[in-house]
Design an enzyme around this catalytic site. Structure first.
Site, PDB file in Angstrom:
ATOM      1  N   PRO A  81     -20.216  23.657 -95.613  1.00 24.38           N
ATOM      2  CA  PRO A  81     -20.485  22.482 -94.801  1.00 24.38           C
ATOM      3  C   PRO A  81     -19.354  21.463 -94.904  1.00 24.38           C
ATOM      4  O   PRO A  81     -18.949  21.086 -95.993  1.00 24.38           O
ATOM      5  CB  PRO A  81     -21.772  21.907 -95.397  1.00 24.38           C
ATOM      6  N   GLU A  82     -18.847  21.055 -93.777  1.00 20.74           N
ATOM      7  CA  GLU A  82     -17.912  19.941 -93.753  1.00 20.74           C
ATOM      8  C   GLU A  82     -18.674  18.749 -93.185  1.00 20.74           C
ATOM      9  O   GLU A  82     -19.866  18.845 -92.900  1.00 20.74           O
ATOM     10  CB  GLU A  82     -16.680  20.297 -92.919  1.00 20.74           C
ATOM     11  N   HIS A 116     -32.567  31.899-103.748  1.00 18.74           N
ATOM     12  CA  HIS A 116     -31.657  30.748-103.672  1.00 18.74           C
ATOM     13  C   HIS A 116     -32.307  29.496-103.095  1.00 18.74           C
ATOM     14  O   HIS A 116     -31.614  28.532-102.825  1.00 18.74           O
ATOM     15  CB  HIS A 116     -30.384  31.082-102.882  1.00 18.74           C
ATOM     16  N   ARG A 129     -24.546  29.449-104.013  1.00 22.96           N
ATOM     17  CA  ARG A 129     -23.485  29.280-105.027  1.00 22.96           C
ATOM     18  C   ARG A 129     -23.729  28.127-105.980  1.00 22.96           C
ATOM     19  O   ARG A 129     -22.966  27.930-106.924  1.00 22.96           O
ATOM     20  CB  ARG A 129     -22.136  29.147-104.334  1.00 22.96           C
ATOM     21  N   ARG A 168       3.924   7.939-102.274  1.00 19.50           N
ATOM     22  CA  ARG A 168       3.281   9.129-102.828  1.00 19.50           C
ATOM     23  C   ARG A 168       4.031  10.362-102.360  1.00 19.50           C
ATOM     24  O   ARG A 168       4.478  10.438-101.215  1.00 19.50           O
ATOM     25  CB  ARG A 168       1.805   9.199-102.406  1.00 19.50           C
TER      26      ARG A 168
END
Length: 272
Positions: free
Chosen positions: A2-3, A91, A110, A152
DNA sequence: CGCCAGGCCTGCACGC
DNA sequence: TGCGTGCAGGCCTGGC
């Protein structure tokens, strides 16, 4: 994986089923997520009413009477509304059982996800306090990225994936946004100019919004067991396309590793 | 069978 | 010094 668009779609799908609902009980089948699910959660939550559900980055925030339930889907997590009587599958680690007979069920093969509780302002929680800007707000623009990136040396792709800079830009969107902005992922973020950052900020917004629009169409099926946001069907320009021809110029897509993450780019279209 | 992906946190090493 | 930065490791399981 999921984003941010998928998390937002999840939030929108859950909200009408949760807001105003009283919690009957909580079931923890396997609490061993990235951090343990607090064992006191069932006693804490029973009898509370869910007021609403907010989002910060990829964290979902369920406002309850006495505090906030913080949820994160990790990379394989999903939250859906199912009848509380539906038998849990493998799960299915966590249920928030409502008095209306439904429950919000977490599935996470997971177990990189999170279920936490805070009685205080969730935005001050250590995991959320230092998060960067929301990419779909007006505060996120090229000037902001330009300012933060000065001095940076980090490659631009890793800079984009730094949650302290901007939230919700995962590996797929970092790759795809850099392609759309024609910027090579290895470029030092501190060396890119304002114009390129303006284009990059715009492509990040557009990429995320396209996915939101694509996923939104599956919202009405949210409570189905399938319930997968449509953005998975999206066609990628570079992600996972090593060696395949660039959709713009035909050059084979190149790959490398940055910070132990796979990077994909077109060596011709994307300039240092 | 072994390896890898992936979000994102933690811990360590380094340089100003 | 202490902080910011950058890197590596670890958590897991399904899929190749």
């Amino acid at each position: 994986m999921p984003e941010l668009p998928e998390v937002e779609i999840t939030r929108r799908g859950l909200e009408p089923h949760l807001a105003g609902q009283r919690i009957r009980s909580v079931t923890i089948r396997n609490g061993r997520l990235r951090q343990p699910i607090p064992a006191e959660l069932p006693a804490l939550l029973a009898g509370q009413t869910v007021r609403g559900i907010a989002r910060r980055g990829k964290y979902l925030l369920l406002e309850c009477d006495n505090g906030w339930l913080i949820a994160h889907l990790g990379m394989s997590g999903s939250l859906r509304i199912v009848p509380a009587a539906a038998p849990p599958e493998k799960h299915d680690h966590f249920d928030l059982v409502l008095e209306n007979g439904n429950c919000m069920r977490l599935r996470d093969p997971r177990r990189f996800g999170l279920i936490l509780w805070t009685g205080a302002d969730p935005l001050r929680h250590p995991l959320l306090a230092k998060l960067g800007v929301e990419p779909l707000t007006a505060a996120f623009d090229g000037d902001l990225l330009y300012r933060i990136s000065r001095k940076r040396a980090t490659p631009i792709k890793q800079f984009l994936m730094d949650g302290a800079v901007v939230v919700g830009v995962g590996n797929i969107y970092a790759n795809e946004s850099l392609f759309r902005a024609a910027i090579r992922p290895q470029s030092a973020c501190g060396k890119l100019g304002k114009a390129r950052y303006a284009r990059l900020a715009a492509t990040i917004k557009a990429t995320l919004e396209d996915s939101l629009a694509a996923g939104g169409s599956s919202l009405r099926d949210f409570t189905d067991s399938a319930g997968k946001p449509g953005y998975f069907q999206q066609q990628y320009n570079v992600y996972g396309r090593t060696g395949q021809p660039c959709r713009l110029c035909g050059t084979p897509i190149a790959t490398l590793r940055q910070g132990q993450r796979a990077t994909f780019y077109c060596p011709h279209c994307q300039k240092p």
